[in-house]
Scaffold this active site. Sequence first.
Site, PDB file in Angstrom:
ATOM      1  CG  ASN A  34      -4.131  -0.254   3.292  1.00 56.92           C
ATOM      2  OD1 ASN A  34      -3.643  -0.408   2.175  1.00 56.92           O
ATOM      3  ND2 ASN A  34      -4.610  -1.253   4.009  1.00 56.92           N
ATOM      4  CG  ASP A  81      -8.051   1.970   5.547  1.00 60.37           C
ATOM      5  OD1 ASP A  81      -7.928   1.207   4.568  1.00 60.37           O
ATOM      6  OD2 ASP A  81      -7.660   1.652   6.697  1.00 60.37           O
ATOM      7  CG  HIS A  95       1.610   4.761   0.032  1.00 67.67           C
ATOM      8  ND1 HIS A  95       1.154   3.619  -0.572  1.00 67.67           N
ATOM      9  CD2 HIS A  95       2.935   4.818  -0.223  1.00 67.67           C
ATOM     10  CE1 HIS A  95       2.171   3.009  -1.174  1.00 67.67           C
ATOM     11  NE2 HIS A  95       3.256   3.708  -0.981  1.00 67.67           N
ATOM     12  CD  GLU A 111      -5.266 -11.938  -6.740  1.00 73.27           C
ATOM     13  OE1 GLU A 111      -5.645 -12.516  -7.776  1.00 73.27           O
ATOM     14  OE2 GLU A 111      -5.646 -10.809  -6.394  1.00 73.27           O
ATOM     15  CB  ALA A 119      -6.993 -10.141   5.633  1.00 71.05           C
TER      16      ALA A 119
HETATM   17  P1  OAD Z   1      -3.674  -3.646  -5.014  1.00 62.37           P
HETATM   18  O1  OAD Z   1      -5.069  -3.373  -5.372  1.00 62.37           O
HETATM   19  O2  OAD Z   1      -2.617  -3.514  -6.049  1.00 62.37           O
HETATM   20  O3  OAD Z   1      -3.548  -5.166  -4.457  1.00 62.37           O
HETATM   21  C1  OAD Z   1      -4.460  -5.627  -3.493  1.00 62.37           C
HETATM   22  C2  OAD Z   1      -4.035  -7.032  -3.107  1.00 62.37           C
HETATM   23  O4  OAD Z   1      -4.908  -7.479  -2.072  1.00 62.37           O
HETATM   24  C3  OAD Z   1      -4.114  -8.059  -4.239  1.00 62.37           C
HETATM   25  O5  OAD Z   1      -2.865  -8.732  -4.305  1.00 62.37           O
HETATM   26  C4  OAD Z   1      -5.197  -9.035  -3.782  1.00 62.37           C
HETATM   27  O6  OAD Z   1      -4.862 -10.379  -4.067  1.00 62.37           O
HETATM   28  C5  OAD Z   1      -5.194  -8.842  -2.265  1.00 62.37           C
HETATM   29  N1  OAD Z   1      -6.506  -9.088  -1.642  1.00 62.37           N
HETATM   30  C6  OAD Z   1      -7.737  -8.920  -2.187  1.00 62.37           C
HETATM   31  N2  OAD Z   1      -8.697  -9.275  -1.268  1.00 62.37           N
HETATM   32  C7  OAD Z   1      -8.032  -9.664  -0.142  1.00 62.37           C
HETATM   33  C8  OAD Z   1      -8.444 -10.146   1.146  1.00 62.37           C
HETATM   34  N3  OAD Z   1      -9.729 -10.308   1.440  1.00 62.37           N
HETATM   35  N4  OAD Z   1      -7.497 -10.460   2.063  1.00 62.37           N
HETATM   36  C9  OAD Z   1      -6.169 -10.325   1.763  1.00 62.37           C
HETATM   37  N5  OAD Z   1      -5.709  -9.848   0.562  1.00 62.37           N
HETATM   38  C10 OAD Z   1      -6.636  -9.536  -0.373  1.00 62.37           C
HETATM   39  O7  OAD Z   1      -3.344  -2.756  -3.714  1.00 62.37           O
HETATM   40  P2  OAD Z   1      -1.918  -2.434  -3.033  1.00 62.37           P
HETATM   41  O8  OAD Z   1      -0.922  -3.501  -3.315  1.00 62.37           O
HETATM   42  O9  OAD Z   1      -2.159  -2.091  -1.629  1.00 62.37           O
HETATM   43  O10 OAD Z   1      -0.443   3.717  -3.687  1.00 62.37           O
HETATM   44  O11 OAD Z   1      -1.492  -1.118  -3.850  1.00 62.37           O
HETATM   45  C11 OAD Z   1      -0.256  -0.535  -3.536  1.00 62.37           C
HETATM   46  C12 OAD Z   1      -0.337   0.953  -3.773  1.00 62.37           C
HETATM   47  O12 OAD Z   1      -0.805   1.196  -5.119  1.00 62.37           O
HETATM   48  C13 OAD Z   1      -1.340   1.685  -2.910  1.00 62.37           C
HETATM   49  O13 OAD Z   1      -0.895   1.994  -1.640  1.00 62.37           O
HETATM   50  C14 OAD Z   1      -1.618   2.919  -3.738  1.00 62.37           C
HETATM   51  C15 OAD Z   1      -1.795   2.227  -5.079  1.00 62.37           C
HETATM   52  O14 OAD Z   1      -1.641   3.028  -6.169  1.00 62.37           O
HETATM   53  C16 OAD Z   1      -0.472   5.030  -3.962  1.00 62.37           C
HETATM   54  O15 OAD Z   1      -1.472   5.568  -4.332  1.00 62.37           O
HETATM   55  C17 OAD Z   1       0.812   5.726  -3.815  1.00 62.37           C
END
Ligand code: OAD
Length: 235
Positions: A94, A96, A111, A207, A223
């Site tokens: 993240n 943020d 990142h 999920e 979370a």
């Molecule tokens: P994603 O949007 O791909 O995945 C978010 C994940 O969070 C999903 O697996 C959801 O199941 C989970 N999720 C949703 N709500 C949640 C909650 N309340 N508590 C816990 N988990 C929850 O985001 P990232 O995997 O972080 O990179 O994406 C990886 C990277 O892709 C980012 O850092 C960014 C993006 O493109 C770059 O830009 C380089």
Amino acid sequence: MRLALNDRLFVLTGAGISAESGLATFRGSGGLWNGYRVEDVATPEAWRTDPELVWRFYSMRRRDALAAQPNAGHIAIAEIEQKLADRFYLCTQNVDDLHERAGSQRIHHMHGTLFQSRCVHCNATFPDKALYEAAVKLPKCPKCGALVRPHIVWFGEVPLDMEDIYRELDRTTILLVVGTSGSVYPAAGFVQVANQRGIRTIYVGPEEPLNADAFDEIILGSATEVLPTLTGPDR
Ligand code: OAD
Ligand code: ZN
């Protein structure tokens, strides 16, 4: 999550940990990558083609993050750090600053970070909370006057701190992964590295991620529901 005295904990977080603070994830419904094409806002090519659009996108994300508050998930992670001190390492995908605002200190933004900008010429980085939206002049480097970009790792660029991150993965005993879909490497590969070293691996999220098979344990839940239950000493 029972932690022995010699256990070292490596925590990896993704957009999911900030979802309950109102920040959009990338691939969920209403995710950032539904509204914007990665190619238009998160690649070096996008920056060369239309730096104003890129700055509008990250200004929107700065505005959202400034309006957000850390949630119980961020706070639980900061509490675990307090307990484990230097037996704790936090790597986040993240950009943020909600982990820091929850009290996390041993944090590595692989990142990049939303509230820093970087000069495209001399590479100077500096704190920057400004919003560069419609038609305002794009920021210039205070040192050399060149154009300044967000200090974010875009697709096709090398993530930050990777040597330090792999060194830490080498000596950790438990890998806890929270709120990431397992679709972006190298972060999605940390669990495989951990498996090769016989490190215990736990996933927390509502999920199953794409790399679910690689985890020893999957705890389905949000979370804010699950992480506070992991901070107790006897768990
Ligand atoms: P994603 O949007 O791909 O995945 C978010 C994940 O969070 C999903 O697996 C959801 O199941 C989970 N999720 C949703 N709500 C949640 C909650 N309340 N508590 C816990 N988990 C929850 O985001 P990232 O995997 O972080 O990179 O994406 C990886 C990277 O892709 C980012 O850092 C960014 C993006 O493109 C770059 O830009 C380089
Ligand atoms: Zn400069």
